[in-house]
Design a protein around this motif. Structure first.
Motif, mmCIF file in Angstrom:
data_model
loop_
_atom_site.group_PDB
_atom_site.id
_atom_site.type_symbol
_atom_site.label_atom_id
_atom_site.label_comp_id
_atom_site.label_asym_id
_atom_site.label_seq_id
_atom_site.Cartn_x
_atom_site.Cartn_y
_atom_site.Cartn_z
ATOM 1 N N ASP A 180 43.925 -31.525 -15.597
ATOM 2 C CA ASP A 180 44.968 -31.681 -15.739
ATOM 3 C C ASP A 180 45.042 -30.877 -17.334
ATOM 4 O OD1 ASP A 180 44.303 -34.021 -16.825
ATOM 5 O OD2 ASP A 180 46.939 -34.907 -16.741
ATOM 6 N N THR A 181 44.132 -31.733 -18.145
ATOM 7 C CA THR A 181 44.034 -30.987 -19.416
ATOM 8 C C THR A 181 43.148 -29.586 -19.082
ATOM 9 O OG1 THR A 181 43.643 -33.545 -19.796
ATOM 10 C CG2 THR A 181 42.515 -31.477 -21.564
ATOM 11 N N ALA A 182 41.840 -29.836 -18.052
ATOM 12 C CA ALA A 182 41.466 -27.865 -18.104
ATOM 13 C C ALA A 182 42.785 -26.570 -17.512
ATOM 14 C CB ALA A 182 40.564 -28.056 -16.965
ATOM 15 N N ILE A 183 42.971 -27.539 -16.597
ATOM 16 C CA ILE A 183 44.121 -26.344 -15.921
ATOM 17 C C ILE A 183 45.338 -26.210 -17.589
ATOM 18 C CG2 ILE A 183 45.915 -25.900 -14.583
ATOM 19 C CD1 ILE A 183 44.738 -28.171 -12.555
ATOM 20 N N GLY A 184 45.614 -26.943 -17.905
ATOM 21 C CA GLY A 184 46.734 -26.688 -18.752
ATOM 22 C C GLY A 184 46.124 -25.733 -20.745
ATOM 23 N N ILE A 185 45.295 -26.016 -20.269
ATOM 24 C CA ILE A 185 44.262 -24.947 -20.968
ATOM 25 C C ILE A 185 44.413 -23.418 -20.916
ATOM 26 C CG2 ILE A 185 42.019 -24.485 -23.030
ATOM 27 C CD1 ILE A 185 41.994 -27.755 -22.740
ATOM 28 N N VAL A 186 43.836 -23.354 -19.576
ATOM 29 C CA VAL A 186 43.352 -21.958 -19.370
ATOM 30 C C VAL A 186 44.566 -21.358 -18.708
ATOM 31 C CG1 VAL A 186 42.336 -21.063 -16.497
ATOM 32 C CG2 VAL A 186 41.305 -23.081 -18.117
ATOM 33 N N LEU A 187 45.966 -21.951 -18.813
ATOM 34 C CA LEU A 187 46.479 -21.681 -17.793
ATOM 35 C C LEU A 187 47.665 -20.960 -18.714
ATOM 36 C CD1 LEU A 187 49.336 -23.146 -15.537
ATOM 37 C CD2 LEU A 187 50.306 -22.114 -17.773
ATOM 38 N N ALA A 188 47.492 -21.654 -20.431
ATOM 39 C CA ALA A 188 48.248 -21.005 -21.529
ATOM 40 C C ALA A 188 47.578 -20.253 -22.310
ATOM 41 C CB ALA A 188 48.509 -22.435 -22.609
ATOM 42 N N GLY A 189 46.097 -20.880 -21.838
ATOM 43 C CA GLY A 189 44.731 -19.461 -22.087
ATOM 44 C C GLY A 189 45.590 -18.341 -22.230
ATOM 45 N N ALA A 190 45.257 -17.908 -20.793
ATOM 46 C CA ALA A 190 45.152 -17.014 -19.761
ATOM 47 C C ALA A 190 46.568 -16.784 -19.966
ATOM 48 C CB ALA A 190 45.389 -17.262 -18.378
ATOM 49 N N MET A 191 47.623 -16.896 -19.500
ATOM 50 C CA MET A 191 48.756 -15.956 -20.063
ATOM 51 C C MET A 191 48.865 -15.434 -21.610
ATOM 52 S SD MET A 191 51.013 -16.040 -17.384
ATOM 53 C CE MET A 191 52.643 -16.523 -17.907
ATOM 54 N N GLY A 192 49.019 -16.574 -22.535
ATOM 55 C CA GLY A 192 48.710 -15.833 -23.847
ATOM 56 C C GLY A 192 47.717 -14.885 -24.470
ATOM 57 N N LEU A 193 46.672 -14.173 -23.361
ATOM 58 C CA LEU A 193 45.596 -13.381 -23.324
ATOM 59 C C LEU A 193 46.364 -12.356 -22.934
ATOM 60 C CD1 LEU A 193 43.063 -12.217 -24.556
ATOM 61 C CD2 LEU A 193 41.854 -13.030 -22.782
ATOM 62 N N GLY A 194 46.796 -13.234 -21.327
ATOM 63 C CA GLY A 194 47.457 -11.330 -20.821
ATOM 64 C C GLY A 194 48.473 -10.602 -21.605
ATOM 65 N N PHE A 195 49.548 -11.616 -22.463
ATOM 66 C CA PHE A 195 50.620 -10.927 -22.759
ATOM 67 C C PHE A 195 49.800 -9.772 -24.020
ATOM 68 C CE2 PHE A 195 53.976 -13.533 -20.298
ATOM 69 C CZ PHE A 195 54.389 -12.402 -20.434
ATOM 70 N N LEU A 196 49.001 -10.953 -24.953
ATOM 71 C CA LEU A 196 48.795 -10.119 -25.828
ATOM 72 C C LEU A 196 48.007 -8.576 -25.650
ATOM 73 C CD1 LEU A 196 47.998 -10.872 -28.994
ATOM 74 C CD2 LEU A 196 44.656 -10.762 -28.375
ATOM 75 N N LEU A 197 46.631 -8.840 -24.431
ATOM 76 C CA LEU A 197 46.790 -7.330 -23.962
ATOM 77 C C LEU A 197 47.066 -6.856 -23.309
ATOM 78 C CD1 LEU A 197 43.439 -8.845 -21.822
ATOM 79 C CD2 LEU A 197 43.337 -8.089 -24.063
ATOM 80 N N LEU A 198 49.265 -6.660 -22.451
ATOM 81 C CA LEU A 198 49.527 -6.153 -22.277
ATOM 82 C C LEU A 198 50.645 -5.225 -23.624
ATOM 83 C CD1 LEU A 198 51.025 -7.974 -19.356
ATOM 84 C CD2 LEU A 198 50.254 -5.849 -19.497
ATOM 85 N N SER A 199 50.556 -6.239 -24.282
ATOM 86 C CA SER A 199 51.339 -5.911 -25.969
ATOM 87 C C SER A 199 50.228 -4.672 -26.755
ATOM 88 C CB SER A 199 51.879 -6.562 -26.962
ATOM 89 O OG SER A 199 51.847 -7.999 -25.246
ATOM 90 N N LEU A 200 48.965 -4.638 -26.275
ATOM 91 C CA LEU A 200 48.431 -4.021 -27.556
ATOM 92 C C LEU A 200 48.506 -2.111 -26.538
ATOM 93 C CD1 LEU A 200 44.830 -5.735 -27.765
ATOM 94 C CD2 LEU A 200 46.877 -5.191 -29.616
ATOM 95 N N ARG A 201 48.975 -2.024 -25.350
ATOM 96 C CA ARG A 201 48.312 -1.115 -24.732
ATOM 97 C C ARG A 201 49.562 0.259 -25.631
ATOM 98 N NH1 ARG A 201 47.278 1.581 -18.860
ATOM 99 N NH2 ARG A 201 49.670 3.347 -19.117
ATOM 100 N N GLN A 202 50.920 0.108 -26.329
ATOM 101 C CA GLN A 202 51.497 0.720 -26.849
ATOM 102 C C GLN A 202 51.533 0.739 -27.716
ATOM 103 O OE1 GLN A 202 53.562 2.029 -24.266
ATOM 104 N NE2 GLN A 202 54.113 3.511 -25.980
ATOM 105 N N PRO A 203 51.030 0.119 -28.996
ATOM 106 C CA PRO A 203 50.686 0.858 -29.931
ATOM 107 C C PRO A 203 49.279 1.402 -30.016
ATOM 108 C CG PRO A 203 50.217 -1.861 -29.267
ATOM 109 C CD PRO A 203 50.809 -1.085 -28.953
ATOM 110 N N LEU A 204 48.385 1.203 -29.358
ATOM 111 C CA LEU A 204 47.219 1.835 -29.141
ATOM 112 C C LEU A 204 46.826 3.069 -29.110
ATOM 113 C CD1 LEU A 204 44.848 -1.004 -27.492
ATOM 114 C CD2 LEU A 204 44.501 0.468 -29.588
ATOM 115 N N ARG A 205 47.934 3.342 -28.095
ATOM 116 C CA ARG A 205 48.411 4.894 -27.785
ATOM 117 C C ARG A 205 49.135 5.677 -28.735
ATOM 118 N NH1 ARG A 205 50.687 5.644 -21.790
ATOM 119 N NH2 ARG A 205 49.624 7.241 -22.153
ATOM 120 N N ARG A 206 49.219 5.299 -30.044
ATOM 121 C CA ARG A 206 49.283 6.037 -30.959
ATOM 122 C C ARG A 206 47.661 6.105 -31.532
ATOM 123 N NH1 ARG A 206 51.639 2.746 -35.912
ATOM 124 N NH2 ARG A 206 50.424 1.009 -34.126
ATOM 125 N N TYR A 207 46.618 5.807 -31.148
ATOM 126 C CA TYR A 207 45.318 6.425 -31.584
ATOM 127 C C TYR A 207 44.841 7.534 -30.792
ATOM 128 C CZ TYR A 207 45.787 2.478 -34.704
ATOM 129 O OH TYR A 207 45.741 2.030 -35.910
#
Lengths: 251, 322
Positions: B115-142
């Motif tokens: 459960d500890t492993a899942i808690g870490i992986v779940l939160a980490g992957a969701m956070g990383l996913g949102f971060l990567l999705l959010s990066l696309r729009q600002p990067l389009r300025r380049y």
């Protein structure tokens, strides 16, 4: 052979023990004396820190893969809700060596039914395992281990939670198994009566081997030495032991 | 496919509602996306149903959650890089496999547990996913990023709602192909390893003592779960796909006492849940119901029915040991 989980606390020290093939050895000792650890070492679930263990001349892991060792743990971790019949559970271990593309050979299926017969559970073969009582389930698990035709059968505290009548029935079953199948039996218990009823020899274990011989050698002096050791050992590591529980069962 | 940030809209809605209350059959004959979703659903349901009995018995429901949410990191990366088609699917599959392996190995680390492993992986992957999705729009300025997306022939990314709760329109022919391969591989693997798997599921301690490769079987199980999540998430969504890995097995175990019938009832429940959910999503499209939500609602209704029925069968599965 020696073993420790923690570098500061030895669990087993300088154990030297040979069990002749076809014999019945009872391993007796107080709680926390290293009995279950010794079984895990024999099963290959742990590695000794010093020395080695051979099971019929092979490493424990290899002996397990060959299907030479049957094991009945103290606390079953079986999933009772599993939708399996008594016969399916009894067949589980024996069928591990059948190739995946083959169905269960007829002689193996017969042998599984024979083992259910031996433990007196054949008439319940088609019942779901979850509907059986604790004692009945234990007998099915013995049949499961026997059906795999192991050369060594290991019982870890088989009579815990079983009443006097059940204990007597278990002793008779152990004698029947030994007479019928001639396999080596290793029985770990803190109950000396069970060992005296069903074994040829006893090994008294509490961190180290205090005695290996006939059950008559377990004198009050040996018991005092072993259980005193238990008290001292536990006091050193936090004082949580209840040695009287071990002693009372032998009285 | 609808673009990122676009509201989920069905281009067929207006014409359909304007005409008459069309049946699902009209959709299946007229539109490829509906057919593809249904075919993929049937194969994903087959794979999920077989695994769900094991998931329930081995108490792996939370593991399914952890793996399904980690698909989000793969989606985020695919969107950022501008991957499309089969490569996007492969990346999502890889992220689910990686999560399964991390969960499998972290569970054995000292001081950790599943459960500890899942808690870490779940939160980490969701956070990383949102971060990567959010990066696309600002990067389009380049300019270099725009050129990269153009070179990759990057499609407009999928809407967030579709990622989280599924969409019939995102399955596509790749989804159909992958679901058929997935179901075939899982059925074959479970059949091939049925004997060690049965002992591992029923009594892990004895399995280990009998020389059954318990660690390898566990990894195989996690990888199969990852496969179902990666392929099925387009239909049911990242958040709801794990329901398909739990509820069918729970229904089968409610009132079956034999392995064969349990698997059969689990399969029937999964099929009813997926096909019923897709039909509901199509029939009630004016309410813009996501298929993930309708599939879960149908499955839960079936579970309630099974639980009610189960009360009238004898009290099974109660161990004398408590």
């Amino acid at each position: 052979m020696s073993f420790r989980y923690n570098p500061a606390v030895p669990v087993l020290e300088s154990i030297q023990l040979t069990v002749p093939a076809g014999s019945r050895l009872g391993i007796f000792g107080p709680n926390g004396g290293g009995k279950s650890t010794m079984l895990k070492l024999i099963l290959g679930l742990l590695e000794p820190e010093q020395g080695s263990i051979r099971v019929f001349g092979q490493s424990p892991a290899r002996a397990a893969r060959q299907g030479w060792v049957g094991y009945l743990p103290q606390r079953s971790e079986a999933v009772w809700q599993a939708p399996l019949t008594v016969r399916q559970v009894a067949a589980m271990q024996a069928q591990q060596h059948v190739e995946p593309w083959r169905s269960l050979p007829a002689d193996l299926a017969r042998s599984i039914d024979d083992m259910l017969d031996l433990v007196g559970m054949r008439h319940l073969a088609d019942r779901p395992i979850g509907e059986l009582s604790g004692g009945q389930q234990q007998r099915v698990f013995i049949a499961r281990a026997l059906a795999a035709r192991p050369r060594l059968l290991i019982f870890d505290e088989p009579t815990v939670g079983i009443d006097a009548e059940g204990r007597d029935r278990f002793g008779r079953l152990l004698n029947t198994i030994h007479k019928t199948l001639k396999m080596t039996l290793l029985l770990v218990s803190h109950d000396l009566r069970v060992i005296m009823d069903g074994c040829d020899a006893v090994a008294v274990l509490s961190q180290t081997l205090h005695l290996h011989g006939s059950a008559e050698g377990v004198t009050p002096e040996v018991l005092a030495e072993v259980f005193h050791h238990d008290i001292v050992g536990h006091d050193r590591s936090g004082g949580q032991s209840r040695p009287s529980a071990g002693l009372s069962s032998t009285e | 496919m609808p673009g990122v940030g676009e509201t989920f809209s069905n281009p067929f809605t207006e014409s359909r509602v304007a005409k008459h209350p069309v049946t699902t059959l009209d959709y299946l004959t007229e539109y490829a996306f509906a057919r593809e979703a249904l075919i993929a659903g049937v194969f994903v349901a087959t794979a999920a149903a077989l695994l769900s009995t094991v998931v329930v018995l081995k108490r792996l429901a939370f593991v399914g959650q952890g793996i399904s949410h980690s698909a989000f990191a793969g989606i985020g990366l695919a969107v950022l890089i501008g991957l499309s088609g089969i490569w996007s699917e492969v990346l999502i599959l890889a992220s689910c496999f990686a999560a399964a392996m991390v969960i499998g190995s972290m569970g054995r680390v000292r001081g950790g547990g599943d459960d500890t492993a899942i808690g870490i992986v779940l939160a980490g992957a969701m956070g990383l996913g949102f971060l990567l999705l959010s990066l696309r729009q600002p990067l389009r300025r380049y300019e270099w990023y725009e050129q990269w997306l153009a070179a990759m022939d990057a499609p407009a990314p999928i809407g967030l709602e579709s990622i989280l709760f599924g969409s019939l329109m995102t399955v596509g022919p790749e989804g159909v192909g992958l679901s058929i391969v997935l179901a075939g591989v899982i059925v074959a693997a479970l059949w091939w390893w049925r004997r060690p798997m049965l002992l591992y599921v029923f009594d892990e301690t004895v399995a280990r003592s009998a020389g059954v490769p318990v660690a390898r079987l566990r990894l195989l199980l996690l990888l199969m779960l990852a496969g179902v999540v990666a392929v099925g998430m387009k239909l049911a969504g990242v958040v709801l796909i794990s329901a398909l890995l739990v509820i069918p097995g729970a229904i089968g175990l409610q009132f079956c006492r034999r392995l064969g019938p349990t698997l059969l009832v689990s399969w029937a429940a999964a099929m009813a849940g997926v096909t019923g959910g897709i039909v509901l999503s199509l029939e009630l499209e004016q309410f813009k119901l996501t298929p993930g939500a309708t599939i879960v609602i149908v499955l839960i209704a079936l579970y309630a029915l099974a639980a009610w029925f189960g009360r009238y069968t004898s009290g099974r599965g109660q161990s004398p040991h408590g």
